[in-house]
Design a protein around this motif. Structure first.
Motif, PDB file in Angstrom:
ATOM      1  N   ILE A 103       0.839  -1.196   0.000  1.00 40.65           N
ATOM      2  CA  ILE A 103       0.000   0.000   0.000  1.00 40.65           C
ATOM      3  C   ILE A 103       0.878   1.251   0.000  1.00 40.65           C
ATOM      4  O   ILE A 103       0.630   2.201  -0.739  1.00 40.65           O
ATOM      5  CB  ILE A 103      -0.954  -0.016   1.211  1.00 40.65           C
ATOM      6  CG1 ILE A 103      -2.000  -1.117   1.031  1.00 40.65           C
ATOM      7  CG2 ILE A 103      -1.648   1.334   1.370  1.00 40.65           C
ATOM      8  CD1 ILE A 103      -2.777  -1.448   2.262  1.00 40.65           C
TER       9      ILE A 103
ATOM     10  N   SER B 230      -0.377   8.815   4.970  1.00 39.19           N
ATOM     11  CA  SER B 230      -0.991  10.075   4.536  1.00 39.19           C
ATOM     12  C   SER B 230      -0.602  11.248   5.410  1.00 39.19           C
ATOM     13  O   SER B 230      -0.502  12.362   4.923  1.00 39.19           O
ATOM     14  CB  SER B 230      -2.518   9.956   4.546  1.00 39.19           C
ATOM     15  OG  SER B 230      -2.927   8.841   3.831  1.00 39.19           O
TER      16      SER B 230
ATOM     17  N   MET C 200       0.850   4.104  -2.844  1.00 37.18           N
ATOM     18  CA  MET C 200       0.586   5.515  -2.534  1.00 37.18           C
ATOM     19  C   MET C 200       1.745   6.406  -2.943  1.00 37.18           C
ATOM     20  O   MET C 200       1.587   7.609  -3.102  1.00 37.18           O
ATOM     21  CB  MET C 200       0.303   5.673  -1.030  1.00 37.18           C
ATOM     22  CG  MET C 200      -1.022   5.048  -0.650  1.00 37.18           C
ATOM     23  SD  MET C 200      -1.395   5.218   1.083  1.00 37.18           S
ATOM     24  CE  MET C 200      -1.986   6.886   1.127  1.00 37.18           C
TER      25      MET C 200
ATOM     26  N   TRP D  75      -3.371   3.261   5.883  1.00 32.05           N
ATOM     27  CA  TRP D  75      -3.664   4.425   5.045  1.00 32.05           C
ATOM     28  C   TRP D  75      -3.282   5.719   5.774  1.00 32.05           C
ATOM     29  O   TRP D  75      -2.620   6.601   5.218  1.00 32.05           O
ATOM     30  CB  TRP D  75      -5.152   4.383   4.729  1.00 32.05           C
ATOM     31  CG  TRP D  75      -5.694   5.404   3.810  1.00 32.05           C
ATOM     32  CD1 TRP D  75      -4.989   6.265   3.018  1.00 32.05           C
ATOM     33  CD2 TRP D  75      -7.078   5.680   3.576  1.00 32.05           C
ATOM     34  NE1 TRP D  75      -5.851   7.044   2.307  1.00 32.05           N
ATOM     35  CE2 TRP D  75      -7.142   6.714   2.631  1.00 32.05           C
ATOM     36  CE3 TRP D  75      -8.264   5.131   4.079  1.00 32.05           C
ATOM     37  CZ2 TRP D  75      -8.350   7.216   2.182  1.00 32.05           C
ATOM     38  CZ3 TRP D  75      -9.462   5.631   3.622  1.00 32.05           C
ATOM     39  CH2 TRP D  75      -9.511   6.663   2.682  1.00 32.05           C
TER      40      TRP D  75
END
Lengths: 346, 118
Positions: free
Chosen positions: A34, A309, A38, A305
Motif C-alpha cells: 500500500i 498520509s 501511494m 492508510w
C-alpha cells in the motif's frame, strides 16, 4: 469431559496464534504494498507472485541473522522485553469473539478463546498497560540513548492515550450494560451498531488506538530522523522480529476490538434471516467470522492508510492533543451519553 | 469459578512459550562473530559518550503520576457505566458530581502548567 474442554481450548489457542501470525505476515506485506502504491512505487515483487511470500522469506532471514546484544546492555532484560511484548499481544486475542457459536456433533464450540469472559474489557485495559513494560524495558535495557529516549516517549505516550481510550469505551458500556464482548456485540444486532450511537467515542477510540500502537502520526517513539529506530535500535535478528511482530499483532487486535465495540462485531445485518440460517449452523458461523474479519481488516487498512498520509506530530503537540483535547472530549462524551440514555431509552 | 479464566491463562502460556522460542531461536541460529566494534552501543558511528542511563526530564515522571490519578477514575467509571441503566437519574447525578470534582482537579493541573511541554 474436563480434558476434552482443555484440549479444545489449547487447540483453539494454537489455531488463533497461527492465524494471527499469518495475518501479521500479510499485514506487513500489505503495508509495504500500500505504501508503494501511494508513493507510485512497485513494492516487494520478487519473492513469489506479487511478493506474496516476502514476509516468510523475511522470517527465515531474521532467524538466520546474527544476534548482537551490545556489551553495555542488560542481557536478561534485553531478551525479556520482546517476550513481554509478544506475550501481551497474543494474550489479548483470548477475549476477542470472532463469531457466535457453532454446533459440531452435539458440541457447542464458541468461536474465540474465551468470548464470554465477563471481564473482557478489563483484561484488555490491563494488558495494554502491561504492554508498556515491554517497550520501556526494551528501551532501558539496551543502554543506548536512542533506545532510552524512544522507550520513555513511548511509555509517556501510551499511558497518556490510555486514559482517553479507557474513557471512550465508557459510553459503549453504558449502552450495553456489560463488560462482556459477546454481550456488547449481541446488543448491536441488526445494524444497531455503536458507531451510530457513539460516533465521538469511536473517533476517540480510533485516535487513541493509533497512539497506543505507536503508529503514525503518533510514531514518535520510533521517529527515524531523531531516534534511529527508537526502542528497538539495539535489537537484531529474531529479537527485533518479535518486537515487530508484536506491533502488527497489536494493530490487528486493536482493529478487532474496534469492530467488536463499535462496528457490530460479527453482526451481518438482516442477511441470516433472509437466508434462513439457523444459529449454531456452520454456514452462519462462517458468515459471522467472515464479517468480523472483513470489518477488522478494513480497519487495518485505514490504519495503514493513515500512516502513509499524515505527517508526524511534534512531541508537545502529541501531549496537548492527548491531555487537553481528547480527555475533556471523552468526559463530555460520557455526560452526553448519559443524558441521551436517560432521555430516549426509558 | 476460576475455570472461567483458564483460557486466559492458557493464552498467556502460549504467548510466553512463543516469545521464549523466538528468543532461543535467535540465540541458537545465526552466526556468532562478535567484535568489539560490533558490541559497542550504536551512536551514529561515534564512540559512545557516557552511559545512557542518566537523569531525564521530570515531565515524564509527572505524566506517569497524573496517569495513575486519572486511570483510577477511569477504572472507577467502568462498574458505574455497566450499572448505569439500573441506577437511573440518581446514578447519573452522582457521577456528574464526581466528574465535576475530577474536572476541577484536572483544570488545576492544567493551569499549574503540569502538562506543558516546550
Amino acid at each position: 469431559m474436563e480434558w476434552t474442554k482443555l484440549l479444545i481450548w489449547v487447540a483453539k489457542g494454537a489455531i488463533l496464534v497461527n492465524a494471527m501470525l499469518v495475518s501479521a505476515a500479510y499485514m506487513v506485506l500489505a503495508e509495504r504494498k500500500i505504501a508503494a502504491w501511494m508513493q507510485n512505487r512497485v513494492g516487494p515483487n520478487r519473492v513469489g507472485p506479487w511478493g506474496l511470500f516476502q514476509s516468510f522469506a523475511d522470517v527465515i532471514k531474521l532467524n538466520l541473522k546474527e544476534d548482537i546484544v551490545p556489551a553495555a546492555a542488560h542481557y536478561q532484560f534485553h531478551a525479556l522485553a520482546p517476550i513481554i511484548a509478544i506475550g501481551v499481544a497474543i494474550t489479548l486475542y483470548a477475549v476477542i469473539p470472532f463469531g457466535d457459536y457453532v454446533i459440531i456433533g452435539g458440541h457447542t464450540i464458541q468461536l474465540g478463546m474465551a468470548p464470554n469472559m465477563n471481564i473482557a474489557l478489563l483484561v484488555i485495559l490491563a494488558m495494554t498497560s502491561v504492554a508498556v513494560y515491554g517497550i520501556t524495558l526494551a528501551g532501558w535495557s539496551s543502554n543506548s540513548k536512542y533506545s532510552l529516549l524512544g522507550g520513555l516517549r513511548s511509555a509517556a505516550q501510551m499511558i497518556s492515550y490510555e486514559l482517553s481510550m479507557g474513557l471512550s469505551v465508557v459510553g459503549v458500556l453504558m449502552l450495553s450494560s456489560s463488560l462482556n464482548l459477546s454481550t456488547i456485540i449481541r446488543s448491536q444486532a441488526d445494524l444497531q451498531w455503536n458507531l451510530f450511537y457513539q460516533p465521538i467515542g469511536f473517533l476517540l477510540f480510533f485516535i487513541s488506538s493509533l497512539a497506543e500502537l505507536n503508529r503514525a502520526p503518533f510514531d514518535l517513539p520510533e521517529a527515524e530522523p531523531e531516534l534511529v529506530g527508537g526502542y528497538h535500535t539495539e535489537y537484531t535478528g529474531m529479537k527485533f522480529g518479535t518486537l515487530y511482530l508484536a506491533e502488527y499483532a497489536n494493530i490487528l487486535s486493536a482493529s478487532a476490538l474496534m469492530t467488536a465495540l463499535f462496528l457490530g462485531g460479527w453482526d451481518v445485518p438482516f442477511l441470516p434471516k433472509l437466508l434462513g440460517l439457523q444459529p449454531g449452523s456452520i454456514e452462519l458461523a462462517l458468515l459471522q467470522v467472515g464479517s468480523f474479519l472483513t470489518k477488522s481488516f478494513a480497519l487495518v487498512f485505514v490504519v495503514i492508510w493513515v500512516r502513509w498520509s499524515l505527517p508526524r506530530f511534534r512531541y508537545d503537540q502529541l501531549m496537548t492533543l492527548g491531555w487537553k483535547i481528547l480527555l475533556p472530549i471523552a468526559m463530555a462524551n460520557i455526560a452526553l451519553t448519559g443524558i441521551g440514555i436517560l432521555l430516549f431509552k426509558h | 469459578m476460576l475455570v472461567h479464566y483458564l483460557p486466559l491463562i492458557i493464552m498467556i502460556a502460549i504467548g510466553a512459550i512463543f516469545g521464549l522460542t523466538n528468543i532461543i531461536m535467535a540465540e541458537i541460529l545465526g552466526p556468532k562473530r562478535s567484535t568489539r566494534a560490533k558490541l559497542s552501543t550504536y551512536e551514529s558511528g561515534m564512540e559512545p559518550v557516557k552511559s545512557a542511563r542518566e537523569r531525564f526530564t521530570v515531565k515524564f515522571y509527572l505524566v506517569a503520576m497524573m496517569f495513575i490519578l486519572f486511570d483510577i477514575e477511569v477504572v472507577f467509571m467502568y462498574p458505574w457505566a455497566v450499572q448505569f441503566k439500573s441506577l437511573g437519574m440518581y446514578g447519573f447525578t452522582a457521577m456528574i458530581l464526581f466528574m465535576v470534582l475530577l474536572f476541577s482537579g484536572y483544570l488545576y493541573v492544567v493551569k499549574k502548567g503540569a502538562l506543558k511541554w516546550d
